[in-house]
Write a protein that holds these residues in place. Structure first.
Motif, short mmCIF file in Angstrom:
data_model
loop_
_atom_site.label_atom_id
_atom_site.label_comp_id
_atom_site.label_asym_id
_atom_site.label_seq_id
_atom_site.Cartn_x
_atom_site.Cartn_y
_atom_site.Cartn_z
N GLU A 190 21.20 31.92 -21.97
CA GLU A 190 22.22 32.02 -20.93
C GLU A 190 22.94 33.37 -20.98
OE1 GLU A 190 25.14 29.01 -23.44
OE2 GLU A 190 24.26 28.38 -21.54
N ALA A 191 23.15 33.87 -22.19
CA ALA A 191 23.80 35.18 -22.30
C ALA A 191 22.91 36.23 -21.65
CB ALA A 191 24.05 35.51 -23.76
N ASP A 235 33.35 41.33 -19.21
CA ASP A 235 32.83 40.04 -19.61
C ASP A 235 33.91 39.26 -20.36
OD1 ASP A 235 30.50 38.37 -19.72
OD2 ASP A 235 30.62 38.64 -21.89
N PHE A 236 34.30 38.13 -19.78
CA PHE A 236 35.35 37.32 -20.42
C PHE A 236 34.69 36.01 -20.85
CE2 PHE A 236 39.96 35.67 -19.63
CZ PHE A 236 40.06 35.37 -20.97
N ALA A 237 34.04 36.08 -22.00
CA ALA A 237 33.29 34.92 -22.47
C ALA A 237 34.12 34.12 -23.46
CB ALA A 237 32.01 35.39 -23.14
N VAL A 238 34.24 32.84 -23.23
CA VAL A 238 34.97 31.96 -24.14
C VAL A 238 34.17 30.68 -24.30
CG1 VAL A 238 37.06 30.68 -24.56
CG2 VAL A 238 37.19 32.86 -23.38
N ALA A 239 33.56 30.54 -25.45
CA ALA A 239 32.75 29.35 -25.67
C ALA A 239 33.57 28.24 -26.30
CB ALA A 239 31.57 29.70 -26.56
N GLY A 240 32.92 27.14 -26.51
CA GLY A 240 33.57 26.07 -27.26
C GLY A 240 33.84 24.86 -26.43
N ALA A 270 23.63 38.73 -18.44
CA ALA A 270 23.41 40.16 -18.56
C ALA A 270 22.68 40.69 -17.33
CB ALA A 270 22.63 40.46 -19.84
N HIS A 283 33.47 33.01 -18.34
CA HIS A 283 32.40 32.03 -18.43
C HIS A 283 32.23 31.60 -19.87
CE1 HIS A 283 29.55 34.84 -20.32
NE2 HIS A 283 30.23 35.76 -19.63
N TYR A 284 31.42 30.57 -20.06
CA TYR A 284 31.15 30.17 -21.43
C TYR A 284 29.65 30.16 -21.74
CZ TYR A 284 31.75 25.87 -18.66
OH TYR A 284 31.73 24.92 -17.67
N TRP A 285 28.97 31.08 -21.09
CA TRP A 285 27.55 31.27 -21.41
C TRP A 285 27.44 32.30 -22.51
CZ3 TRP A 285 27.20 32.08 -15.55
CH2 TRP A 285 26.99 30.84 -14.90
N THR A 286 27.39 31.87 -23.71
CA THR A 286 27.48 32.86 -24.79
C THR A 286 26.24 32.96 -25.64
OG1 THR A 286 28.49 31.18 -26.15
CG2 THR A 286 29.96 32.66 -25.00
N SER A 287 25.33 31.97 -25.49
CA SER A 287 24.26 32.01 -26.48
C SER A 287 22.92 32.25 -25.83
CB SER A 287 24.24 30.69 -27.24
OG SER A 287 24.08 29.65 -26.31
#
Ligand SMILES: Nc1ncnc2c1ncn2[C@@H]1O[C@H](COP(=O)(O)OP(=O)(O)OP(=O)(O)O)[C@@H](O)[C@H]1O
Ligand SMILES: Nc1ncnc2c1ncn2[C@@H]1O[C@H](COP(=O)(O)OP(=O)(O)OP(=O)(O)O)[C@@H](O)[C@H]1O
Ligand SMILES: [Mg+2]
Ligand SMILES: [Mg+2]
Lengths: 289, 378, 392, 315, 378
Positions: free
Chosen positions: C14-15, C34-39, C19, C7-11
């Motif tokens: 949303e993070a 957790d495979f988080a990739v933002a951008g 959780a 997912h790209y919920w990193t901040s």
């Protein structure tokens, strides 16, 4: 090379100094912004000018960036990823440098038919856009069961780093006289013995260049890290990217800047500590003057 | 120790250039062979082939009575000294010398003994712990030799070992190498482009040009009876003088007739010498006279050292262009028949530039060449 | 067993929301990777996902939404989670429109997490008051208000010049100018006639006019910086989805008092939705498959939908979640969703990849971005739009 | 060496026996080097040439989200050439590449020449010029964005200093955005160029400069006419490195403008990335990648050719 | 053209090393001054100071009658040739030569004329369009000289211009430089570490060591009457032989007594010479005899060239260690009183190593030194 101390106080000299210092400011500006922002509070950032000097410096942001910021569900800051990066960069740098060194040794002192062509062909590897290799490489890593591991990342960085290290070493070793190798062969040394006893001890400057170059490249790499790093081996650049890029959330600029500086510390440190070897190593070989 | 025999050796580099065009050389056990020639004539290539560092395109090389074409360098029992000395820059002198021994698994104690003895012989015991960078040119040269000696090989190879030294040191080291050879009696091949080294060091000299051996013989042979004008000009310093002229009967023998200062001058050839130079008899047209500077001297010296057999050098008046005092002799440059000639005179006798001087031409050692083929007429 | 979720919920909020999911899964004995990739707009995440799929190690689930679910379905790499859907009675609790998006060839392959409403206009009442403007409900009022705000020395419209923000404004304008039917025809079905028709030209004209109320520094600005302008009283209004609410609350502002959430001009009756969904990938091993179903069940559970959406500012995708803790904006959103569903004006957001496949969406986005950043005429824009819609 | 002490050397050890059979040794000398090189060669064959071939193949298919191996001809290239955005990226690459290389050369060379004038703080200055190389653009992009943003950075600051007409709004100006990328790019790479040139300058024979001074030339003339022309090989290396950076530049643009405003600062690397990975047009992305590779070759081949020619005729 | 005067010049480098310790030299207009000495003795430093490339720490330099201490190089009207030639690598030969002219704003047509003339004089017209990289060492040297000549300066400076050439070429170029000087008569300062060049080229030689001029004089003066053992050993090749011994009355004059082969040998000093060497008379204790190799020859040659005044060189039997045939002469190395001596003999007369040979010591040109101060006893 300027030949005289006569020029010391001439207007020309003053001009040169002024220009050099102006350049230095240009180079330092982003670092200044990052540093000051990282020690400001979020309020101060929102209200003030970003070029202002911080009024109430605080290192909270640094602490958070290192140990508390969220990069997904984990809120451990950059620290775990930082060590991932170390685990990836150190072996990758060492291996690619070593292979490059052996390759350079062969290409400079054990030339064989068509070895020059092979060298030129290897150089193309320096220029391949990395986006091109993502999918086929992913397939191969998957087959080799290396996908999403630090090992896999090391492998990829080695494969695409070797072209550069080979270039560096080859150009450096060309300046080592052939006679040295001949002398050692007559002394009875074989291929590896000559490498170990004669060539390797001479290679410190170029090793420094390669270490610095490779470490910078690998440490700063984002694309391979995000694509091949999976969940367990994500390097610090990916974490930083996660931290900095927010799609639908609040942006903590001070933490971002602190994180950015933390992520850059190893490379910065390397340049500050070993930068002079870098220039020296380039002088010694890589550049034919 | 071993003899060396090079039989019909050719070298063609991968780029197609034929660098050696069939070399035949043979030296006996303990002899000192010099390969001399201009830059790029293939001397180093040949030496590298003897060492096994370059593959042989054609022909055979024998060390002792074994064909070594396929033997790798380290098994040829040779040692080599390079022009740049090729000392291992990161090792101390001691390590440099013992490196080859170590590889050959000589026990450490033994190694130390050998290194110490070699160092003593070459008077460089105090240098043993230095790195090459901290040595002077002469000292480096010495270490390179030490490294070669330590292994006690049956064949020494030298590639212009002295050409990086300055003139003074070169003279000293030359004598050292010669002494070393006298003591060790190891068969040696020595490459140089310096004809003085060639003359002073060699038992045998091979003069090379463009990948071909022009003449192979003892130094005196080559100096006195060069096979062609190249060898004649190459060996000897200052170079041999060449004059173009015609043969002419003179009194009861032959003379060499040449235009000088507007009139015909005839230089008679001593009869004793005429017998040696049989090729002269039936030669029409122009020929070239080769005469060394030391045989064109001031008249006074000439008279004093007149040869026993009653031959008188011919005296000719010449205008001097230039003088070069070297100390023991003074070189005098003059023009003769429009060509520059060099004469070696006594310092006292030399005239000033622009003045006239009486020069004596001693033809008892002269050589003659065919102007077309440039070969010696013998 | 474990699940790996890309997912790209990193901040921030949303993070925290993810959780919660992690906590719930762990409570059920399933480990969370957790495979988080933002951008970008998930650009990096998509790249990583493709690499994973090609490598043969697809994650359990990935944050993929809208028509992309169908595209992935076509590649034959998705998992069938009908079992979980049956157990959780998804058909009953999801609006049919949403349920369809979650299905590939009639089978559930994805679980919806939330519904974002995109056609919001965020207003700083303080600024409006000072400029003597009132909250607009259609574009005439809107421009009237904007003029007043501008005259009063504020930035009328806070905007970040990034392609997706441009597209967000565009779709709200299209909806406001042309209505839900036009929107569906032109933007969802890509009907050539509608795309080049007068309504579309009017849409672009309106957009062009909006441009004149945006400050010149907007290019490349992140959306939250634009929101900050509204929060700080530098700007009056902003077109943005409901995630902007998070910025306001983080700054300690109260909805209805310090800021207003109103539907974008002329879209009161419509609802452009942006549904985040976790799409399930085929995994090997019974264990993993079971964990995957557990995940799907957990995502759709009312408890999770409640906490998650409270954190993220959106509303639950499913029915039957307690409304008690939601704020006024969210409640309005929920009501509008129900109403628009019934009225047929519940439309997918084009700007957030809900309407058309990624290639076409990208091409159209390029046209809008170009229009927003150049002097392109509306005529030229619709022609380009029509051409982009033909992208294969 | 004294003649008088001929203490006869008798070395007991005589290496008559080789430690390895001669054949094997000769064999090792020939094959070991090739063996050592072979992993790299194979890796390069597979991971460079193989992957390029794979991409070339993909560019001839109708691959969308995932590779699809059915050949469909040159349709993707045709589609590519019809795309405005592609031509914008290509033009941007031209502008960016040209200016970036030019400014890096000029700035790098000037700084190198000036640093070479026995400057007191040379070490410190060199470190300052070099450090941007150490940072990734993920790190510095935000800072640059702020500095170049007219509302936040330089423009605002200078205006506050009392120059209200000062304007530096390139970042948000469609026509100028690509030039801000040049500014940041030069910032990052010119230090490295400086280091290369400095190394080159240190290698120039001192006596050439003395000769020119005796010949009557002033210091600027000496550099202009003699020293800098002598750095020709360095120019080649620098050009090579810079064109490589320019063509591959991705992070830089992504972090600074992300191709915007609109698509006005798009470059091929971003184009390719987006089309291949987010837009599900893998075939088109592959076609653009092939075009990039051809550009690389078009720049590289003449450079390498020129350099090797120069090297042959040089010393 | 101009005279050159160096008055009390000192050089201290910024690192505190005093490299030149008060140099005084004076040459007249048109003279050819040689600075000769070992590596690192400060020759190049002095030359650079004359050129204006290094500031002067103390003292004055006059070119003509103008103090040039503060005149920049380009205004000193000098031209300089460097050891590495320092040709501008990116310019053709023509551009190299005309660069200095261009800077001095000589019109293009004029430049061309000058270049063509210079090229013709140096026989390199065919090279004008080549780059330095495509020239051989000798050709480069020629171009470097051409560049210097073209400017027609009043002072030429050469820094080891020949030391990168091989022996053969060196001899040729030496003659050319000498001829050039004879033709142009430009005042010249020439740095070398090769004593042969010093002897053959110079009108005046300054022998330097450790930043001090050891002796300044004409070549013959320095060769015949070296001021100290350093100069004596440095000038002349092979080096002068030094023997340690005592003075002794011998017949009616003095003799030099030395141990050899276990017994005392006395070498009588010719009376004529004794008068010249007045310092000898009242000398007790050890002294050092310096005798050049050409004054120790084979007995036969010696007898033949006996000096007129009836002095007979003393003949001594020696065992030969080594011979070096150079062609015209053969060098013979032997030991005398435990010290190596070098003798120059006729090739025919030289014995084989190990054999005995009768050597004649001609002391009529011998010099004597104080063993403590190493100064000549004159
Ligand atoms: N590897 C090679 N490939 C092709 N040609 C070569 C190679 N090595 C040497 N040559 C050529 O062979 C010729 C002879 O070279 P070699 O080194 O034997 O000359 P040399 O007689 O030793 O000259 P020098 O006195 O300059 O050392 C030269 O013209 C050289 O250019
Ligand atoms: N810039 C400098 N700073 C300090 N010491 C220097 C400098 N330049 C030269 N020296 C020292 O001055 C001494 C004399 O140098 P110089 O170059 O004049 O010697 P040289 O007589 O020309 O020797 P060579 O024959 O080797 O050229 C050397 O010991 C050298 O190390
Ligand atoms: Mg050679
Ligand atoms: Mg010098």
């Amino acid at each position: 090379m300027g030949t005289d101390s006569k020029f010391t106080f001439s207007p020309g000299r003053i001009f040169i100094y002024a220009l050099l210092i102006f350049c230095a400011l240009y180079y330092l500006a982003p670092l200044y912004v990052m540093l000051t922002t990282s020690v400001k509070s979020l309020d101060e950032i929102r209200s003030g000018n970003l070029l202002d000097f911080p009024r109430h410096p605080t290192f909270d942001a640094w602490q958070k960036a290192w140990g508390g910021a969220c990069t997904g569900v984990r809120c451990d800051g950059l620290s775990p990823y930082f060590w991932n990066s170390v685990k990836m960069a150190v072996p990758a740098v060492l291996i690619s440098t070593l292979i490059g060194s052996l390759n350079g040794y062969v290409l400079a002192h054990w030339k064989f038919k068509r070895s020059e062509i092979i060298f030129t062909a290897l150089m193309v590897g320096c220029f391949i856009p990395f986006q091109v290799v993502i999918l086929p490489m992913a397939r191969l890593l998957g087959l080799a069961e290396l996908a999403n591991t630090t090992m896999g990342l090391v492998f990829v960085h080695v494969v695409y780093g070797v072209a550069f290290t080979t270039l560096f070493f080859r150009n450096y070793y060309i300046s080592v006289p052939d006679e040295l190798v001949k002398a050692a062969r007559i002394d009875g040394a074989g291929f590896f013995r000559i490498y170990r006893s004669v060539i390797l001890p001479l290679s410190l400057p170029i090793f420094m260049v390669c270490f610095i170059w490779q470490f910078t490249q690998i440490w700063n790499d984002f694309l391979f890290g995000v694509v091949f790093g999976g969940t367990d081996a994500q390097p610090v650049t990916v974490a930083l990217n996660n931290l900095v890029n927010t799609s639908t959330g609040v942006t903590e600029y001070n933490v971002n800047m602190a994180a950015a500086i933390i992520a850059a510390l190893p490379t910065l440190g390397l340049y500050l500590l070993a930068g002079k070897y870098f220039v020296r190593g380039l002088t010694a070989g890589a550049v034919k003057g | 120790m071993a003899s060396l025999s090079i039989r019909g050796v050719r070298k063609v580099y991968p780029n197609g250039a034929e660098i050696l065009k069939g070399i035949n050389l043979e030296i006996k056990d303990g002899e000192f062979l010099i390969l001399v020639g201009g830059s790029g004539c293939g001397k180093s290539t040949l030496l590298n082939m003897i060492a096994g560092l370059e593959p042989i395109s054609e022909g055979d090389i024998y060390i002792g009575d074994k064909c070594v074409n396929d033997v790798p360098p380290k098994s040829r029992d040779i040692a080599m000294v390079f022009q740049s000395y090729a000392l291992y820059p990161t090792m101390t002198v001691r390590e440099n010398i013992s490196f080859g021994l170590g590889i050959r698994k000589v026990p450490a104690a033994e190694q130390k003994k050998i290194v110490d003895r070699v160092a003593e012989t070459l008077q460089m015991t105090h240098l043993l712990d230095r790195k090459p960078a901290h040595l002077s040119g002469g000292q480096r040269q010495r270490v390179a030799m030490g490294r070669a000696i330590a292994r006690n090989p049956s064949l020494f190879l030298f590639d212009e070992p002295l050409s990086n030294l300055d003139a003074k040191l070169r003279v000293e080291m030359r004598a050292e190498i010669k002494l070393m050879h006298q003591r060790l009696k190891t068969t040696t091949v020595y490459v140089t482009h310096d004809q003085v080294e060639a003359m002073t060091l060699g038992d045998k000299i091979a003069v090379m040009k463009d990948g071909v051996v022009q003449q192979f013989g003892s130094p005196q042979e080559i100096y006195d009876r060069p096979a062609n004008m190249f060898v004649a000009g190459f060996i000897g310093s200052p170079s041999m003088n060449f004059l173009r002229g015609k043969l002419q009967t003179h009194q009861d023998g032959l003379g060499f007739a040449v235009e000088h200062a507007g009139k015909q001058t005839v230089l008679p050839i001593p009869t004793s010498h005429l017998q040696a130079v049989k090729g002269l008899r039936n030669k029409d047209g122009d020929i070239i006279l080769g005469i060394r500077p030391e045989h064109v001297t001031d008249a006074e010296s000439a008279r004093r050292s007149e040869s026993a057999n009653g031959y008188h050098p011919t005296e000719v008046d010449c205008v001097i262009d230039l003088t070069e005092p070297t100390g023991p002799d003074t070189l005098v440059f003059s023009s003769f028949n429009g060509e520059r000639i060099t004469c070696r005179t006594h310092p006292r006798a030399a005239a000033k530039p622009g003045q006239a001087m009486r020069l004596a031409f001693d033809l008892s050692k002269a050589v003659f060449f065919d102007p077309e083929t440039e070969q010696s007429l013998l | 067993a474990e699940v790996e979720v890309l997912h790209y919920w990193t901040s921030g909020g949303e993070a925290k929301s993810v959780a919660e999911l992690k906590k719930m899964m762990e409570a059920k004995g399933v480990a969370w990777k957790d495979f988080a990739v933002a951008g970008g707009a998930g650009e990096n995440a998509m790249t990583a996902l493709k690499a994973r799929v090609i490598a043969g190690s697809a994650p359990t689930a990935a944050l993929i939404k809208g028509p992309s679910i169908q595209e992935w379905g076509n590649e034959g790499v998705l998992a069938n989670i009908d079992a979980a859907a049956a157990e959780g009675k998804w058909d009953a609790s999801l609006p049919p429109m949403l349920a369809n998006i979650m299905k590939y060839k009639g089978h559930y392959v994805a679980a919806p997490v939330n519904v974002h409403r995109v056609n919001w206009l965020w207003v700083n009442p303080e600024v409006l008051k000072k400029s003597g403007a009132k909250v607009p409900t259609n574009f005439a009022e809107f421009f009237d208000a904007a003029d007043k705000i501008k005259k009063a020395g504020y930035v009328a419209i806070a905007h970040g010049g990034q392609p997706w923000q441009d597209a967000t404004v565009f779709e709200s304008v299209a909806l406001g100018v042309g209505g839900a039917d036009f929107y569906k025809k032109a933007i969802v079905q890509l009907d050539q006639a509608s795309l080049t028709g007068p309504t579309m030209i009017k849409t672009f004209d309106t957009l062009a006019k909006i441009k004149t109320y945006i400050d010149k520094d907007s290019a490349g600005r992140d959306w939250n910086l634009a929101t900050a302008m509204v929060i700080n009283g530098k700007a009056g209004m902003q077109f943005m989805g409901d995630w902007a609410k998070g910025e306001f609350t983080a700054a300690g502002k109260q909805p209805g008092k310090d800021f207003l959430c109103v539907a974008a001009p002329g879209t009161e009756k419509s609802f452009t939705f942006n549904v985040d969904s976790l799409t399930m990938f085929a995994v090997k091993g019974a264990d993993a498959q079971k964990a995957q179903l557990t995940l799907a069940g957990a995502v759709m559970s009312p408890e999770f939908q409640e906490v998650f959406n409270l954190n993220k500012g959106s509303i639950p995708a499913r029915a039957g979640v307690s409304r008690a803790k939601f704020d006024s904006c969210a409640l309005k959103s929920m009501d509008d969703m129900d109403a628009s569903s019934k009225a047929g004006s519940f439309v997918p957001s084009f700007a957030h990849g809900m309407a058309i496949d990624s290639a076409k969406a990208g091409a159209i986005q390029d046209v809008i971005a170009k229009f927003m950043n150049s002097n392109m005429t509306s005529q030229a824009a619709v022609q380009a739009l029509a051409k982009a819609a033909k992208t294969k | 060496m004294s003649v008088t002490s001929p203490s006869e050397i008798k070395i007991p050890y005589s290496p008559k026996k080789a430690s390895m059979p001669n054949r094997l040794q000769a064999f090792a000398d020939v094959w070991l080097p090739r063996l050592v090189l072979s992993p790299t060669v194979f890796a390069s064959l597979l991971f460079v040439y193989g992957f390029i071939a794979f991409t070339a193949y993909l560019s001839l298919t109708d691959s969308r989200l995932m590779p699809n191996y059915e050949l469909t001809g040159f349709g993707q290239y045709q589609a590519l050439f019809e795309l405005d955005r592609w031509w914008v990226s290509a033009a941007n690459l031209g502008i960016f590449g040209g200016l970036f290389i030019l400014f890096c050369l000029v700035v790098g060379l000037l700084m190198a020449v000036f640093l070479d004038q026995k400057i007191r703080m040379e070490g410190a200055l060199r470190a300052i010029y070099l450090y941007p190389m150490a940072l990734s653009f993920i790190v510095t992009g935000v800072a640059w964005k702020w500095i170049l943003n007219p509302g936040l950075g330089l423009e605002k600051m200078v205006r506050e200093w009392g120059f209200p007409d000062f304007s530096m709004d390139w970042l948000v100006n469609s026509d100028m955005a690509i030039y801000t990328v040049v500014i940041a790019g030069v910032w990052q790479s010119s230090g490295f160029v400086m280091a290369l040139f400095l190394a080159g300058l240190r290698g120039v024979d001192d006596s050439i400069i003395k000769a020119a001074m005796v010949d009557g030339a002033s210091l600027p003339t000496i550099y202009r006419r003699i020293v800098i022309p002598a750095l020709r090989p360095v120019f080649f290396s620098v050009l090579l490195v810079l064109s490589h950076i320019a063509i591959k530049s991705f992070d830089l643009v992504m972090a600074l403008t992300a191709g915007g405003p609109g698509t006005s600062s798009d470059v091929p690397a971003i184009f390719m990335y987006q089309f291949s990975f987010t837009r599900g047009q893998l075939g088109l992305g592959a076609a653009s990648a092939m075009m990039m590779l051809m550009t690389v070759l078009a720049v590289l081949v003449p450079l390498i050719y020129l350099e090797s020619k120069e090297a042959k005729h040089g010393h």
